[in-house]
Design a protein around this motif. Structure first.
Motif, PDB file in Angstrom:
ATOM      1  N   GLY A  12       0.729  -1.067  -0.043  1.00  0.00           N
ATOM      2  CA  GLY A  12      -0.011   0.065   0.073  1.00  0.00           C
ATOM      3  C   GLY A  12       1.022   1.078  -0.046  1.00  0.00           C
ATOM      4  O   GLY A  12       1.922   1.179   0.656  1.00  0.00           O
ATOM      5  N   ALA A  13       0.428   2.208  -0.681  1.00  0.00           N
ATOM      6  CA  ALA A  13       1.320   3.563  -0.885  1.00  0.00           C
ATOM      7  C   ALA A  13       0.490   4.747  -0.695  1.00  0.00           C
ATOM      8  O   ALA A  13      -0.825   4.832  -1.060  1.00  0.00           O
ATOM      9  N   GLU A  14       1.161   5.904  -0.638  1.00  0.00           N
ATOM     10  CA  GLU A  14       0.522   7.071  -0.768  1.00  0.00           C
ATOM     11  C   GLU A  14       1.640   7.946  -1.849  1.00  0.00           C
ATOM     12  O   GLU A  14       2.673   7.515  -2.058  1.00  0.00           O
ATOM     13  N   TYR A  15       1.001   8.946  -2.184  1.00  0.00           N
ATOM     14  CA  TYR A  15       2.037   9.834  -3.373  1.00  0.00           C
ATOM     15  C   TYR A  15       2.940  10.196  -2.486  1.00  0.00           C
ATOM     16  O   TYR A  15       2.995  11.136  -1.280  1.00  0.00           O
ATOM     17  N   LEU A  16       4.376  10.177  -3.008  1.00  0.00           N
ATOM     18  CA  LEU A  16       5.634  10.728  -2.683  1.00  0.00           C
ATOM     19  C   LEU A  16       5.464  12.320  -2.672  1.00  0.00           C
ATOM     20  O   LEU A  16       5.570  13.168  -1.478  1.00  0.00           O
ATOM     21  N   GLY A  38       5.335   6.501  -5.619  1.00  0.00           N
ATOM     22  CA  GLY A  38       4.802   6.358  -4.149  1.00  0.00           C
ATOM     23  C   GLY A  38       5.605   6.280  -3.152  1.00  0.00           C
ATOM     24  O   GLY A  38       7.039   5.879  -3.303  1.00  0.00           O
ATOM     25  N   ARG A  39       5.250   6.206  -1.843  1.00  0.00           N
ATOM     26  CA  ARG A  39       5.927   5.937  -0.656  1.00  0.00           C
ATOM     27  C   ARG A  39       5.020   4.751   0.103  1.00  0.00           C
ATOM     28  O   ARG A  39       4.040   4.923   0.333  1.00  0.00           O
ATOM     29  N   VAL A  40       5.713   3.612   0.115  1.00  0.00           N
ATOM     30  CA  VAL A  40       4.907   2.555   0.918  1.00  0.00           C
ATOM     31  C   VAL A  40       4.779   2.822   2.360  1.00  0.00           C
ATOM     32  O   VAL A  40       5.403   3.270   2.904  1.00  0.00           O
ATOM     33  N   ASN A  41       3.358   2.480   2.617  1.00  0.00           N
ATOM     34  CA  ASN A  41       2.997   2.830   4.087  1.00  0.00           C
ATOM     35  C   ASN A  41       2.314   1.654   4.383  1.00  0.00           C
ATOM     36  O   ASN A  41       1.814   1.632   5.736  1.00  0.00           O
ATOM     37  N   SER A  42       2.107   0.601   3.846  1.00  0.00           N
ATOM     38  CA  SER A  42       1.869  -0.698   4.416  1.00  0.00           C
ATOM     39  C   SER A  42       2.223  -1.940   3.513  1.00  0.00           C
ATOM     40  O   SER A  42       2.509  -1.886   2.349  1.00  0.00           O
ATOM     41  N   VAL A  43       2.093  -3.018   4.342  1.00  0.00           N
ATOM     42  CA  VAL A  43       2.598  -4.445   3.635  1.00  0.00           C
ATOM     43  C   VAL A  43       1.642  -5.221   4.074  1.00  0.00           C
ATOM     44  O   VAL A  43       1.361  -5.612   5.324  1.00  0.00           O
ATOM     45  N   ASN A  44       0.959  -5.953   2.893  1.00  0.00           N
ATOM     46  CA  ASN A  44      -0.160  -7.170   3.116  1.00  0.00           C
ATOM     47  C   ASN A  44       0.551  -8.345   3.049  1.00  0.00           C
ATOM     48  O   ASN A  44       0.978  -8.615   2.084  1.00  0.00           O
ATOM     49  N   PRO A  53      -5.272   3.395  -1.810  1.00  0.00           N
ATOM     50  CA  PRO A  53      -6.616   3.076  -1.202  1.00  0.00           C
ATOM     51  C   PRO A  53      -7.500   2.924  -2.174  1.00  0.00           C
ATOM     52  O   PRO A  53      -8.374   1.935  -2.439  1.00  0.00           O
ATOM     53  N   SER A  54      -7.494   4.233  -3.286  1.00  0.00           N
ATOM     54  CA  SER A  54      -8.354   3.674  -4.496  1.00  0.00           C
ATOM     55  C   SER A  54      -8.250   2.953  -5.631  1.00  0.00           C
ATOM     56  O   SER A  54      -8.977   2.848  -6.476  1.00  0.00           O
ATOM     57  N   GLY A  55      -6.862   2.269  -5.517  1.00  0.00           N
ATOM     58  CA  GLY A  55      -6.442   1.314  -6.677  1.00  0.00           C
ATOM     59  C   GLY A  55      -5.319   2.033  -7.736  1.00  0.00           C
ATOM     60  O   GLY A  55      -5.176   1.323  -8.318  1.00  0.00           O
ATOM     61  N   GLN A  56      -5.156   3.254  -7.433  1.00  0.00           N
ATOM     62  CA  GLN A  56      -4.023   3.752  -8.363  1.00  0.00           C
ATOM     63  C   GLN A  56      -2.703   3.097  -8.317  1.00  0.00           C
ATOM     64  O   GLN A  56      -2.127   3.044  -6.959  1.00  0.00           O
ATOM     65  N   ILE A  57      -2.184   2.451  -9.368  1.00  0.00           N
ATOM     66  CA  ILE A  57      -0.953   2.088  -9.102  1.00  0.00           C
ATOM     67  C   ILE A  57       0.320   3.012  -9.190  1.00  0.00           C
ATOM     68  O   ILE A  57       0.246   4.071  -9.958  1.00  0.00           O
ATOM     69  N   LEU A  58       1.057   2.802  -8.280  1.00  0.00           N
ATOM     70  CA  LEU A  58       2.211   3.858  -7.961  1.00  0.00           C
ATOM     71  C   LEU A  58       3.618   2.996  -8.062  1.00  0.00           C
ATOM     72  O   LEU A  58       3.751   1.840  -7.650  1.00  0.00           O
ATOM     73  N   ASN A  59       4.721   3.813  -8.703  1.00  0.00           N
ATOM     74  CA  ASN A  59       6.072   3.193  -8.858  1.00  0.00           C
ATOM     75  C   ASN A  59       6.519   3.670  -7.614  1.00  0.00           C
ATOM     76  O   ASN A  59       6.643   4.502  -7.077  1.00  0.00           O
ATOM     77  N   VAL A  60       7.161   2.388  -6.776  1.00  0.00           N
ATOM     78  CA  VAL A  60       7.750   2.673  -5.595  1.00  0.00           C
ATOM     79  C   VAL A  60       9.510   2.111  -5.878  1.00  0.00           C
ATOM     80  O   VAL A  60       9.736   1.406  -6.571  1.00  0.00           O
ATOM     81  N   ASN A  61      10.409   2.589  -4.907  1.00  0.00           N
ATOM     82  CA  ASN A  61      11.637   2.172  -5.130  1.00  0.00           C
ATOM     83  C   ASN A  61      11.741   0.885  -4.521  1.00  0.00           C
ATOM     84  O   ASN A  61      11.396   0.495  -3.394  1.00  0.00           O
ATOM     85  N   ALA A  62      12.594   0.042  -5.274  1.00  0.00           N
ATOM     86  CA  ALA A  62      12.467  -1.450  -4.961  1.00  0.00           C
ATOM     87  C   ALA A  62      13.334  -1.787  -3.575  1.00  0.00           C
ATOM     88  O   ALA A  62      12.888  -2.782  -2.797  1.00  0.00           O
ATOM     89  N   ASP A  63      14.408  -1.123  -3.505  1.00  0.00           N
ATOM     90  CA  ASP A  63      15.272  -1.273  -2.117  1.00  0.00           C
ATOM     91  C   ASP A  63      14.484  -0.938  -1.022  1.00  0.00           C
ATOM     92  O   ASP A  63      14.319  -1.538  -0.094  1.00  0.00           O
TER      93      ASP A  63
END
Length: 861
Positions: free
Chosen positions: A175-179, A188-194, A217-227
């Motif tokens: 789960g993420a929010e916009y950076l 995105g910035r990761v804010n949760s892990v399922n 939460p609305s389903g928008q796909i975001l690119n996050v840093n893999a590290d």
């Protein structure tokens, strides 16, 4: 179902074998009889492959700890760089399949950076970055998502072909929010892990293969840093290992280019960030890893490695790449009063086998410390405690105790402690029982050792010169007090009796023998080195043929020699140019002719002449020197006088020929490089040879000299091995004549620059074991600074640039009537210039090793 039976059988086999103390290879054969299809790796092959990557009993225990004590999803999180899937997919799939087939389920997360740039470029989209972060608009996101799915499918497909059940998980984990939506758009910035999709995959017996795509939460796909995504996974699962796979294979010192093997954050973090080369991405990565590890158990670690080293990192202490862990700050104490927690000190001392056996009490040992100078080293919780005695005064300090908990060994705290010991003490010795399970580790930390076969103790040291080591060995053999009181916890059988009837170890070589071994078949070195001579006069050296590789190496060593200086250097091609790399004086190359040499010799301007010329060239120069009846000495590096029958020339191989004869000679013929290595490797077994030894020799192309030829043509040598002079090579004749034993020799030239490897097969007239043969070599070369004997087969890459010979392997066939010995030697150094300087020292009355580095140690192998 079949797959699960195989994996569980593998795990059960390993556990049962260890509990029953049955050799694993034997036990696994039984497991391999399970009905498995060829599609799946056999249990036997995978477990044997695993054990082949493990170097000691302690490392096997570490593997078993990982294998059996954690839940499957807590084993490791592995982050795979996007370039790995593109460039090293077979290697990656093979490593992951290996883990899977022994019942381990790492969580794999991959990136896809380089591929995205290629696709965007093909579609005419120029990648945009802000603060090092890719700006991801809708078009870029469509490419990113497509690339992630393709790369994920490629990895899953490669795994399935290897019999691995792998599950692609491309959404629903992060789960993420916009950076910063305005600045970076769909980043995105990761804010949760399922955890659920990952746990379900492992429960179903499938490796989870994740992408670093996240959703709002609305389903928008975001690119996050893999590290960062891998770090968030680690926070949730708290694995033993977090592994970052990349092409570089670690973190490298930007100033020296040296790879950082281990980073202990509690001890090194602040100083590391002050380094000039730690900036930008490197600084950010170190900070992020520290932040991650601060929230994980101290047993967790982060490794940055190449995919080829994955198994080594996961299953061995030595590891690969760069290992980063929190560790503890190290502390030192020099009095008992400095220990703030006496109970912690007592707990550490209770690991001492001597204290556990009741031989000595904690209280009596603490009383002993009150009456001696000591320095204690440890980490804050004293998982490891080292105590060094005699830290003041003229004695060599003694590492009296090294006591480590199981976690101290597994987390490499012992290495950190030993590094501190080296910083504080330039010299140190210690004694360990031969049954200690950590004995290979002690060998790796030493520069020399001596084994007492009678009482089972091994004496180790570093930083000692030959005289100090010899004295220490004498004390070790005769002084009862030296063989007591050294405690190193492990599985030990201690013996405290002293006997003068002990076997001789090898001075300067890390090897040991067991109490059950038979006595040595030969006496100790009959021709010991000539050391500590009193001559301090300066000698003038004239070098004829200074342009070649050998001449240049000799110039460098004379530049650092305490009593030699160059008076003349001669080279036809370099006449009139300044000699570079020599600091003692300003010297210009001459092109000395016969008359010039006669004049210099008549004027007594030279003490020793060195002829570094091709074969068949130096005779006129030698005759010119002799014609004026001068007093100088001569060394010839060519083959011109190696077969002299007049008695005027002495063959200068000090380790085999009488040193007193060499010292009194006026003319020395320096042996050939191939011939030196082969003779030293064969001579100790001469009385046991039943037939002609065969020598397979391979040299780097520097052995062909500087004049262009097919043998030093790097284009021809690339990925190639060239045999030459298939019979009757001049070195074959030289080896045979000097040993008095006919040999068969076939030389080859390879694509490396310098260094020789000999593989020598020697038929035996008596049945001998590998240990017996190694003892013969150790005894024969006792005290030889330039000869190292090791049980392992030495590698040519480790001898390159080093000033000695390494002999090892000692592989005996099942009939015990043939042994294969491996010898490595640098053809430009001990094979030529180093040996020349050794002979010069003897002829001029200096210490035999003056100006010659003692740089060959077991750690190179």
């Amino acid at each position: 179902m079949l797959r699960h039976q195989t994996k569980f059988a593998a795990r059960a086999a390993v556990r049962a074998a260890v509990k029953a103390n049955v050799p694993l290879a034997t036990n696994v054969v039984r497991t391999a009889t399970l009905p498995v299809t060829q599609r799946y790796y056999s249990t036997r092959s995978t477990v044997v492959q695993l054990l082949n990557n493990i170097g000691s009993k302690r490392e096997v225990e570490q593997y078993l700890k990982y294998f059996t004590s954690v839940s499957q999803q807590q084993f490791a999180v592995i982050k795979v760089g996007g370039a790995i899937i593109t460039q090293q997919l077979p290697e990656l799939a093979s490593c992951l399949a290996f883990l899977y087939h022994v019942g381990l389920y790492p969580i794999v997360l991959h990136g896809t950076g380089p591929q995205i740039n290629d696709i965007l470029e093909n579609e005419g989209v120029e990648p945009q970055y802000e603060d090092g972060i890719r700006i991801t608009d809708e078009k870029t996101m469509s490419v990113v998502r497509k690339c992630f799915l393709e790369q994920n499918l490629r990895l899953v497909t490669a795994l399935e072909k290897m019999g691995v059940h792998a599950r692609p998980i491309t959404a629903g984990v992060f789960g993420a929010e916009y950076l910063d939506k305005d600045k970076y758009q769909l980043v995105g910035r990761v804010n949760s892990v399922n955890k659920a999709p990952i746990e379900a995959s492992i429960a179903a017996g499938a490796l989870p293969i994740l992408t670093s795509l996240a959703e709002t939460p609305s389903g928008q796909i975001l690119n996050v840093n893999a590290d960062i995504a891998a770090g968030e996974l680690a926070r949730v699962f708290e694995p033993l290992k977090i592994v970052y796979l990349n092409e570089k294979g670690g973190i490298f010192n930007g100033n020296t280019g040296e790879k950082l093997s281990v980073i202990n954050l509690d001890e090194e973090y602040e100083d590391l960030l002050k380094e000039s080369w730690v900036k930008y991405g490197t600084k950010l990565k170190i900070k992020e890893i520290r932040d991650l590890l601060m929230h994980l158990p101290r047993s967790s670690s982060v490794a940055i490695i190449n995919v080829d080293d994955l198994q080594k990192e996961l299953f061995t202490d030595s590891g690969a790449g760069t290992l980063i862990r929190r560790g503890y700050k190290l502390v030192t104490k020099q009095s008992l009063e400095e220990f703030a927690n006496p109970d912690l000190l007592r707990s550490a001392l209770l690991r001492d086998p001597a204290i556990q056996s009741g031989e000595v009490s904690v209280a009596s040992y603490l009383k002993e410390l009150e009456n001696t100078s000591f320095k204690a080293f440890g980490d804050e919780p004293l998982e490891v405690l080292a105590i060094v005695k005699d830290v003041n005064g003229g004695k060599i300090p003694k590492l009296d105790k090294l006591l480590s908990s199981h976690n101290g060994w597994l987390n490499n705290v012992t290495d950190n402690i030993f590094n501190s010991l080296r910083k504080d003490f330039s010299k140190l010795y210690w004694i360990v029982n031969e049954n200690d399970t950590n004995l290979p580790w002690y060998f790796s930390k030493s520069q020399g050792s001596f084994a007492s076969r009678m009482n089972g103790d091994v004496l180790f040291w570093y930083g000692l010169d030959s005289a100090e080591a010899s004295q220490l060995i004498k004390q070790f053999e005769t002084d009862n007090s030296l063989t007591k009181g050294a405690s190193f916890n492990g599985t030990q059988k201690r013996s405290f009796h002293t006997s003068t009837n002990v076997s001789r170890g090898f001075l300067g070589v890390r090897s040991y023998s067991t109490k059950s071994s038979p006595p040595p078949l030969t006496t100790t070195n009959p021709n010991p080195p000539l050391r500590n001579t009193t001559n301090t006069n300066i000698s003038r050296v004239a070098l004829i043929g200074a342009r070649g590789y050998t001449g240049q190496n000799l110039i460098h060593m004379i530049d650092t020699h305490p009593y030699m200086e160059l008076s003349h250097v001669s080279s036809r091609e370099l006449k009139g140019t300044k000699l570079e790399g020599y600091s003692k004086a300003e010297i210009t190359y001459d092109n000395l002719q016969v008359e010039d040499i006669k004049k210099l010799e008549a004027e007594n301007a030279v003490d020793i002449w060195v002829m570094a010329l091709p074969n068949g060239v130096c005779k006129p120069f030698v005759e010119a020197i002799e014609s004026v009846a001068g007093k100088s000495k001569i060394i010839d590096l060519s083959a011109d006088y190696r077969f002299d029958t007049t008695g005027d020339w002495v063959y200068g191989l000090p380790e085999l020929n009488d040193r007193a004869t060499i010292a009194s000679a006026t003319k020395i013929s320096n042996p050939g490089c191939y011939a030196t290595g082969a003779q030293v490797a064969i001579a100790p077994l001469k009385e046991f040879i039943s037939d002609r030894p065969t020598i397979f020799g391979v040299s780097g192309y520097s052995g062909a000299g500087t004049k262009p030829s097919p043998k030093n043509d790097t284009a021809l040598l690339a990925n190639n091995l060239i045999p030459y002079a298939l019979t009757d090579h001049i070195h074959e004749r030289e080896i045979s004549s000097q040993l008095g034993q006919e040999v068969a020799f076939t030389p080859h030239v390879a694509q490396w620059f310098q260094g020789i490897s000999h593989t020598i097969s020697i038929p035996l007239n008596k049945k001998l074991t590998s240990r017996e043969i190694r003892n013969i070599y150790q005894d024969r070369y006792e005290g030889e600074q330039l000869i190292t004997v090791t049980g392992e087969a030495p590698l040519v890459k480790d001898i390159s640039g080093k000033h000695g010979i390494v002999i090892g392997g000692f592989g005996v066939n099942s009939k015990q009537d043939r042994v294969v010995v491996i010898a490595t030697i640098d053809n430009l150094l001990k094979g030529a210039s180093t040996q020349c300087l050794q002979n010069m020292n003897l002829m001029l009355g200096y210490d035999e090793y003056a100006g010659i580095p003692d740089d060959v140690t077991i750690s190179d192998y």
